[in-house]
Design an enzyme around this catalytic site. Structure first.
Site, PDB file in Angstrom:
ATOM      1  N   CYS A 159      16.922   6.836  -1.035  1.00  0.00           N
ATOM      2  CA  CYS A 159      15.840   7.611  -1.636  1.00  0.00           C
ATOM      3  C   CYS A 159      15.470   8.866  -0.856  1.00  0.00           C
ATOM      4  O   CYS A 159      14.731   9.699  -1.357  1.00  0.00           O
ATOM      5  CB  CYS A 159      14.617   6.727  -1.792  1.00  0.00           C
ATOM      6  SG  CYS A 159      14.925   5.379  -2.930  1.00  0.00           S
ATOM      7  N   PHE A 207      14.257   0.575 -10.151  1.00  0.00           N
ATOM      8  CA  PHE A 207      15.248   1.656 -10.138  1.00  0.00           C
ATOM      9  C   PHE A 207      15.713   2.053 -11.540  1.00  0.00           C
ATOM     10  O   PHE A 207      15.882   1.217 -12.417  1.00  0.00           O
ATOM     11  CB  PHE A 207      16.453   1.267  -9.270  1.00  0.00           C
ATOM     12  CG  PHE A 207      16.105   1.156  -7.817  1.00  0.00           C
ATOM     13  CD1 PHE A 207      15.683   2.278  -7.114  1.00  0.00           C
ATOM     14  CD2 PHE A 207      16.159  -0.053  -7.157  1.00  0.00           C
ATOM     15  CE1 PHE A 207      15.333   2.189  -5.773  1.00  0.00           C
ATOM     16  CE2 PHE A 207      15.817  -0.152  -5.814  1.00  0.00           C
ATOM     17  CZ  PHE A 207      15.392   0.963  -5.116  1.00  0.00           C
ATOM     18  N   HIS A 297       7.999  11.363  -2.857  1.00  0.00           N
ATOM     19  CA  HIS A 297       8.935  10.455  -3.539  1.00  0.00           C
ATOM     20  C   HIS A 297       8.176   9.198  -3.981  1.00  0.00           C
ATOM     21  O   HIS A 297       7.632   8.472  -3.138  1.00  0.00           O
ATOM     22  CB  HIS A 297      10.074  10.053  -2.586  1.00  0.00           C
ATOM     23  CG  HIS A 297      10.890   8.918  -3.112  1.00  0.00           C
ATOM     24  ND1 HIS A 297      11.593   9.000  -4.292  1.00  0.00           N
ATOM     25  CD2 HIS A 297      11.091   7.662  -2.646  1.00  0.00           C
ATOM     26  CE1 HIS A 297      12.195   7.841  -4.518  1.00  0.00           C
ATOM     27  NE2 HIS A 297      11.917   7.013  -3.538  1.00  0.00           N
ATOM     28  N   ASN A 330      12.037   4.784 -10.284  1.00  0.00           N
ATOM     29  CA  ASN A 330      12.541   5.300  -8.999  1.00  0.00           C
ATOM     30  C   ASN A 330      14.045   5.576  -9.154  1.00  0.00           C
ATOM     31  O   ASN A 330      14.831   4.641  -9.236  1.00  0.00           O
ATOM     32  CB  ASN A 330      12.270   4.242  -7.923  1.00  0.00           C
ATOM     33  CG  ASN A 330      12.770   4.647  -6.548  1.00  0.00           C
ATOM     34  OD1 ASN A 330      13.568   5.580  -6.403  1.00  0.00           O
ATOM     35  ND2 ASN A 330      12.307   3.946  -5.520  1.00  0.00           N
TER      36      ASN A 330
HETATM   37  C1  LIG Z   1       6.811  -5.024  -6.445  1.00  0.00           C
HETATM   38  C2  LIG Z   1       5.458  -4.319  -6.688  1.00  0.00           C
HETATM   39  C3  LIG Z   1       5.528  -3.591  -8.043  1.00  0.00           C
HETATM   40  C4  LIG Z   1       4.372  -5.357  -6.731  1.00  0.00           C
HETATM   41  O1  LIG Z   1       3.123  -4.738  -6.838  1.00  0.00           O
HETATM   42  P1  LIG Z   1       1.919  -5.206  -5.890  1.00  0.00           P
HETATM   43  O2  LIG Z   1       2.441  -5.242  -4.480  1.00  0.00           O
HETATM   44  O3  LIG Z   1       0.736  -4.369  -6.157  1.00  0.00           O
HETATM   45  O4  LIG Z   1       1.618  -6.648  -6.480  1.00  0.00           O
HETATM   46  P2  LIG Z   1       1.590  -8.093  -5.796  1.00  0.00           P
HETATM   47  O5  LIG Z   1       1.247  -8.030  -4.359  1.00  0.00           O
HETATM   48  O6  LIG Z   1       0.734  -8.929  -6.689  1.00  0.00           O
HETATM   49  O7  LIG Z   1       3.105  -8.571  -5.947  1.00  0.00           O
HETATM   50  C5  LIG Z   1       3.611  -9.092  -7.172  1.00  0.00           C
HETATM   51  C6  LIG Z   1       4.761 -10.003  -6.800  1.00  0.00           C
HETATM   52  O8  LIG Z   1       5.819  -9.210  -6.227  1.00  0.00           O
HETATM   53  C7  LIG Z   1       6.203  -9.753  -4.968  1.00  0.00           C
HETATM   54  N1  LIG Z   1       6.683  -8.661  -4.121  1.00  0.00           N
HETATM   55  C8  LIG Z   1       6.056  -7.528  -3.797  1.00  0.00           C
HETATM   56  N2  LIG Z   1       6.840  -6.758  -3.012  1.00  0.00           N
HETATM   57  C9  LIG Z   1       7.998  -7.430  -2.862  1.00  0.00           C
HETATM   58  C10 LIG Z   1       9.199  -7.168  -2.174  1.00  0.00           C
HETATM   59  N3  LIG Z   1       9.379  -6.036  -1.509  1.00  0.00           N
HETATM   60  N4  LIG Z   1      10.192  -8.080  -2.232  1.00  0.00           N
HETATM   61  C11 LIG Z   1      10.028  -9.232  -2.931  1.00  0.00           C
HETATM   62  N5  LIG Z   1       8.894  -9.536  -3.627  1.00  0.00           N
HETATM   63  C12 LIG Z   1       7.897  -8.652  -3.573  1.00  0.00           C
HETATM   64  C13 LIG Z   1       4.930 -10.417  -4.446  1.00  0.00           C
HETATM   65  O9  LIG Z   1       5.216 -11.374  -3.478  1.00  0.00           O
HETATM   66  C14 LIG Z   1       4.364 -11.004  -5.726  1.00  0.00           C
HETATM   67  O10 LIG Z   1       5.000 -12.229  -6.031  1.00  0.00           O
HETATM   68  P3  LIG Z   1       4.189 -13.425  -6.759  1.00  0.00           P
HETATM   69  O11 LIG Z   1       3.668 -12.876  -8.049  1.00  0.00           O
HETATM   70  O12 LIG Z   1       5.188 -14.503  -6.923  1.00  0.00           O
HETATM   71  O13 LIG Z   1       3.079 -13.783  -5.798  1.00  0.00           O
HETATM   72  C15 LIG Z   1       5.167  -3.310  -5.545  1.00  0.00           C
HETATM   73  O14 LIG Z   1       4.884  -4.036  -4.364  1.00  0.00           O
HETATM   74  C16 LIG Z   1       6.278  -2.340  -5.317  1.00  0.00           C
HETATM   75  O15 LIG Z   1       6.498  -1.372  -6.088  1.00  0.00           O
HETATM   76  N6  LIG Z   1       7.007  -2.573  -4.225  1.00  0.00           N
HETATM   77  C17 LIG Z   1       8.215  -1.807  -3.916  1.00  0.00           C
HETATM   78  C18 LIG Z   1       7.925  -0.770  -2.884  1.00  0.00           C
HETATM   79  C19 LIG Z   1       9.204  -0.333  -2.222  1.00  0.00           C
HETATM   80  O16 LIG Z   1       9.726  -1.070  -1.341  1.00  0.00           O
HETATM   81  N7  LIG Z   1       9.672   0.804  -2.583  1.00  0.00           N
HETATM   82  C20 LIG Z   1      10.833   1.371  -1.919  1.00  0.00           C
HETATM   83  C21 LIG Z   1      11.917   1.430  -2.885  1.00  0.00           C
HETATM   84  S1  LIG Z   1      13.319   1.975  -2.084  1.00  0.00           S
HETATM   85  C22 LIG Z   1      13.164   3.613  -1.936  1.00  0.00           C
HETATM   86  O17 LIG Z   1      12.391   4.245  -2.595  1.00  0.00           O
HETATM   87  C23 LIG Z   1      14.088   4.191  -0.936  1.00  0.00           C
HETATM   88  C24 LIG Z   1      15.542   3.803  -1.030  1.00  0.00           C
HETATM   89  O18 LIG Z   1      15.986   2.973  -1.812  1.00  0.00           O
HETATM   90  O19 LIG Z   1      16.309   4.390  -0.294  1.00  0.00           O
END
Ligand SMILES: CC(C)(COP(=O)(O)OP(=O)(O)OC[C@H]1O[C@@H](n2cnc3c(N)ncnc32)[C@H](O)[C@@H]1OP(=O)(O)O)[C@@H](O)C(=O)NCCC(=O)NCCSC(=O)CC(=O)O
Length: 381
Positions: A159, A207, A297, A330
């Site tokens: 990303c 993604f 981003h 994303n």
């Molecule tokens: C997944 C989400 C939409 C969830 O939203 P919230 O965190 O507000 O909600 P929440 O805490 O109730 O979480 C909902 C459920 O998702 C799970 N959860 C959250 N983050 C997680 C993760 N990274 N891996 C596995 N599970 C995950 C929680 O445990 C929960 O499970 P349960 O419901 O069972 O309790 C968010 O956390 C999100 O967008 N995270 C991704 C951020 C990220 O890492 N982005 C980088 C992408 S890579 C990038 O951009 C760069 C690249 O690739 O190079």
């Protein structure tokens, strides 16, 4: 003696283009149903419920994809990580990725208004480059670039690939008088798509596929060339000891993404330091981050929420990023180009409406490392 001539002033973005595959558009509210149906995983009811919960929290409204149900029908090995599928994915990406980039680049070149043969350098960023010669040569051929164009492929920067490519384009343009650098970023999830499991739900929910292109050059500017954003300074920072929290891994069954739950928190804790460095220290930074315009981003909704909180941003400061997340998801390295495009569209609208616009701005892009690319922008008056 030959002396290398430098460009004048900071380089600038001169044109921007974006594109998405037209094969498949999926609204986020039906994404889980669709995924579990096409991958024949409907018996995994708990996993599907979790997928639905996650999808609802992404801040995403819809996404575009290259892979269709029909293509998956012809490649059942894409659904099962235990089956080898990397060869077929690489072959598919070898055509799809340069073509997607071509659509975005053609728009940028048309906006720029000069012939494609005036491009001197090409920087191509993708996480789907798995052969040599690679997508950069294919794109150069598709666009009819000159044989002396200097090509570079940036592979697997994830990303922050778009931010890295813009940073390098700045250096190239400022150090080579008359250089016109085409930055192209194209990403497609076909290399990582697989049946849902406990590890890949978040990747599936976030993604999407897309391509972005930017033409970068430094002065003197030609007739009709109009700087959109000056690229004033740029820095790259790696957050120590975070190499295991965010990454990609090629396996026989496709590319695996690893996104640890701590990613949004780690980015939130580190962005202000990166911004202060990019502005040259505390003394030169603006009194309030609200004085800037922002191209961040949208790696995920909590990443944007954390940045809003730590930088104490007013509501709407990250509107371009949230808009792109909602409309496209994303798209890894290509996403930042969509944000810049949306930002300039919004700024023009506000300018036409007589609003006072911030002169200075910043780009933030994140990826494996964890790496943060930061760039200070200035909007020419
Ligand atoms: C997944 C989400 C939409 C969830 O939203 P919230 O965190 O507000 O909600 P929440 O805490 O109730 O979480 C909902 C459920 O998702 C799970 N959860 C959250 N983050 C997680 C993760 N990274 N891996 C596995 N599970 C995950 C929680 O445990 C929960 O499970 P349960 O419901 O069972 O309790 C968010 O956390 C999100 O967008 N995270 C991704 C951020 C990220 O890492 N982005 C980088 C992408 S890579 C990038 O951009 C760069 C690249 O690739 O190079």
């Amino acid at each position: 003696m030959f002396i290398r001539q430098h460009g004048e002033g900071p380089s600038a973005m001169l044109a921007i283009g974006t594109a998405n595959p037209t094969n498949l558009l999926l609204p986020q509210d039906v994404f889980a149903d669709n995924l579990f149906r096409v991958t024949k995983s409907e018996h995994l009811t708990e996993l599907k419920e979790k997928m639905n919960r996650i999808c609802q929290k992404t801040g995403i409204g819809k996404r575009h994809f290259h892979l269709t149900e029909e293509t998956l029908g012809a490649h059942p090995e894409f659904l099962d990580r235990e089956l080898p599928s990397l060869d077929a994915r690489i072959e598919m990406a070898a055509t799809a990725v340069p073509k997607l980039a071509q659509s975005a680049a053609a728009k940028a070149i048309a906006e720029w208004g000069r012939p494609a043969t005036d491009i001197t350098h090409l920087l191509f960023s993708t996480y789907s480059a798995w052969e040599a010669p690679s997508a950069d040569l294919k794109l150069a051929t598709l666009l009819g670039l000159r044989p002396t164009v200097c090509r570079t492929i940036l592979s697997l920067h994830g990303c922050y690939g778009g931010g890295r490519a813009l940073h390098l384009a700045k250096e190239l343009a400022e150090n080579n008088r008359g250089a016109r650098v085409l930055v192209a970023c194209a990403e497609t999830t076909l290399v990582c798509f697989g049946g849902p499991d406990g590890a890949n739900l978040v990747g599936h929910a976030l993604f999407g596929d897309g391509a972005g292109a930017v033409i970068v050059g430094a002065g003197p500017f030609g007739e009709g060339e109009r700087p959109l954003f000056e690229m004033v300074t740029a820095t790259q920072t790696t957050i120590p000891r975070t190499e295991h929290v965010l990454g990609m891994q090629a396996t026989a069954g496709g590319i695996d993404f690893h996104l640890a739950i701590q990613v949004p928190m780690l980015i939130g804790q580190n962005v202000e330091r990166c911004l202060l460095d990019a502005f040259g220290g505390d003394g030169d930074a603006p009194g309030s981050w609200n004085e800037l315009f922002w191209a961040v981003h949208p790696g995920g909704r909590p990443i944007l929420d954390n940045i809003d909180t730590v930088l104490k941003l007013e509501p709407g400061k990250l509107a371009a990023s949230r808009h792109v997340l909602r409309e496209y998801g994303n798209m890894s390295g290509a996403t930042i180009v969509f944000v810049l495009d949306e930002l300039r569209r919004r700024r023009k609208e506000e300018d036409d409406g007589g609003h006072q616009l911030p002169e200075w701005g910043a780009i933030l892009a994140f990826g494996p490392g964890i790496t943060i690319e930061t760039m200070v922008l200035r909007s020419p008056r």
